[in-house]
Design an enzyme around this catalytic site. Sequence first.
Site, PDB file in Angstrom:
ATOM      1  N   HIS A  20       2.161   3.248  -9.069  1.00 40.93           N
ATOM      2  CA  HIS A  20       1.928   1.816  -9.307  1.00 40.93           C
ATOM      3  C   HIS A  20       3.079   1.212 -10.116  1.00 40.93           C
ATOM      4  CE1 HIS A  20      -1.911   2.269  -7.489  1.00 40.93           C
ATOM      5  NE2 HIS A  20      -2.499   2.894  -8.481  1.00 40.93           N
ATOM      6  N   ARG A  61      -1.023   9.041 -10.122  1.00 36.02           N
ATOM      7  CA  ARG A  61      -1.018   7.852  -9.265  1.00 36.02           C
ATOM      8  C   ARG A  61      -0.395   6.636  -9.958  1.00 36.02           C
ATOM      9  NH1 ARG A  61      -4.159   7.566  -4.793  1.00 36.02           N
ATOM     10  NH2 ARG A  61      -4.469   5.356  -5.153  1.00 36.02           N
ATOM     11  N   TRP A  96     -12.239  -2.096  -7.399  1.00 34.21           N
ATOM     12  CA  TRP A  96     -13.047  -1.715  -8.573  1.00 34.21           C
ATOM     13  C   TRP A  96     -13.766  -0.390  -8.319  1.00 34.21           C
ATOM     14  CZ3 TRP A  96     -11.975  -4.474 -12.733  1.00 34.21           C
ATOM     15  CH2 TRP A  96     -11.633  -5.825 -12.598  1.00 34.21           C
ATOM     16  N   LEU A 102      10.665 -20.560  -4.742  1.00 36.02           N
ATOM     17  CA  LEU A 102       9.746 -19.642  -4.045  1.00 36.02           C
ATOM     18  C   LEU A 102       8.389 -19.728  -4.735  1.00 36.02           C
ATOM     19  CD1 LEU A 102       9.556 -16.979  -2.097  1.00 36.02           C
ATOM     20  CD2 LEU A 102       9.787 -15.748  -4.237  1.00 36.02           C
ATOM     21  N   ASP A 111       0.828  -1.207   0.000  1.00 39.62           N
ATOM     22  CA  ASP A 111       0.000   0.000   0.000  1.00 39.62           C
ATOM     23  C   ASP A 111       0.866   1.262   0.000  1.00 39.62           C
ATOM     24  OD1 ASP A 111      -2.349   1.408  -0.037  1.00 39.62           O
ATOM     25  OD2 ASP A 111      -2.681   1.306   2.128  1.00 39.62           O
TER      26      ASP A 111
HETATM   27  C1  IPE Z   1      -5.433  -2.722   0.000  1.00 43.22           C
HETATM   28  O1  IPE Z   1      -5.089  -1.391  -0.197  1.00 43.22           O
HETATM   29  C2  IPE Z   1      -5.408  -3.470  -1.284  1.00 43.22           C
HETATM   30  C3  IPE Z   1      -4.127  -3.527  -1.986  1.00 43.22           C
HETATM   31  C4  IPE Z   1      -2.978  -3.075  -1.584  1.00 43.22           C
HETATM   32  C5  IPE Z   1      -4.194  -4.188  -3.246  1.00 43.22           C
HETATM   33  P1  IPE Z   1      -6.188  -0.234  -0.290  1.00 43.22           P
HETATM   34  O2  IPE Z   1      -5.436   1.023  -0.404  1.00 43.22           O
HETATM   35  O3  IPE Z   1      -7.167  -0.529  -1.353  1.00 43.22           O
HETATM   36  O4  IPE Z   1      -6.910  -0.359   1.137  1.00 43.22           O
HETATM   37  P2  IPE Z   1      -7.862   0.641   1.894  1.00 43.22           P
HETATM   38  O5  IPE Z   1      -8.963   0.988   0.961  1.00 43.22           O
HETATM   39  O6  IPE Z   1      -7.053   1.841   2.257  1.00 43.22           O
HETATM   40  O7  IPE Z   1      -8.319  -0.111   3.095  1.00 43.22           O
HETATM   41  C1  IPE Z   2      -1.737   0.228  -3.299  1.00 44.82           C
HETATM   42  O1  IPE Z   2      -1.476   1.579  -3.333  1.00 44.82           O
HETATM   43  C2  IPE Z   2      -1.964  -0.343  -4.682  1.00 44.82           C
HETATM   44  C3  IPE Z   2      -3.349  -0.728  -4.968  1.00 44.82           C
HETATM   45  C4  IPE Z   2      -4.352  -0.719  -4.136  1.00 44.82           C
HETATM   46  C5  IPE Z   2      -3.605  -1.197  -6.311  1.00 44.82           C
HETATM   47  P1  IPE Z   2      -2.641   2.650  -3.296  1.00 44.82           P
HETATM   48  O2  IPE Z   2      -3.044   2.953  -4.691  1.00 44.82           O
HETATM   49  O3  IPE Z   2      -3.740   2.204  -2.404  1.00 44.82           O
HETATM   50  O4  IPE Z   2      -1.886   3.902  -2.673  1.00 44.82           O
HETATM   51  P2  IPE Z   2      -2.452   4.944  -1.632  1.00 44.82           P
HETATM   52  O5  IPE Z   2      -2.969   4.170  -0.452  1.00 44.82           O
HETATM   53  O6  IPE Z   2      -3.544   5.690  -2.323  1.00 44.82           O
HETATM   54  O7  IPE Z   2      -1.281   5.798  -1.303  1.00 44.82           O
HETATM   55 MG    MG Z   3      -4.134   2.486  -0.409  1.00 42.88          MG
END
Ligand code: IPE
Ligand code: IPE
Ligand code: MG
Length: 252
Positions: free
Chosen positions: A41, A37, A73, A135, A24
Amino acid sequence: MRTRHTPAAPGHAAVPRHIAIIMDGNGRWAKRRLMPRVAGHRKGVEALRGVIRACAERGVAHLTVFAFSSENWRRPPDEVTLLMELFVRALESEVTRLHQNDIRFRVIGDLSGFSERIQTLIRDAETRTRDNTRLTLTVAANYGGRWDLVQAVKKLMLSGVAPDAVNETNLTGQLSLADLPEPDLFIRTGGEQRISNFLLWQLAYTELYFTETLWPDFDSDALDAAIASYRKRERRFGRTSEQVQSVRGAAE
Ligand code: IPE
Ligand code: IPE
Ligand code: MG
């Protein structure tokens, strides 16, 4: 009753056998740099490459990462589209490297939510790498812990198991990670301290580690810090500390 997946005696391994990660903080990493953003990624894919290598070098047997949740989604359509494109590109470009490094690749989650193209790429990658043993890399995509439990119950009912015969072992056997040991160490980057519908069942006794480090910045040193924290923990699985010490003493 001892279930197949929760160790009867606490493990004492220096290196966690199975690490599960919520990757995250990609969005915030990009925002801080005034970048879109998706740049976060992209950088996140690079970070994952480094962590896979570091895990293999440290003798971690299984790495499970949350790449896209069933709730993701809900993000703006543009971001979802870009994430899918990134997923396709990573599948096309990374699988050969994984295979060369003896890494088994798998995806867990509701694959029916993805395009035919992605589903085919996933199946091909899984087949190609299925005999690799160094792994196991499991990517959770369109995954949710609640979805996993519901699909496991459905499979159990379809197999004709009577309500009285339902138990932890046969339910575990239908979950997506049935063939892997439960995660020893859970890592969440990005500062949030929640599970966000990741492996709800399997994390029951996992050691939890939260770090402010944003996922694109998570490198092998950050991984080592998480493992060092894990090594300081005493895993009791319900027992007293004295019992754990005496079991360890007997084993040594
Ligand atoms: C959790 O992260 C899912 C992934 C890292 C794929 P999110 O950023 O979506 O989680 P919330 O919404 O902050 O809980
Ligand atoms: C995690 O990073 C990746 C996915 C959920 C796909 P985020 O996109 O949730 O990044 P933040 O939490 O907005 O910084
Ligand atoms: Mg996030």
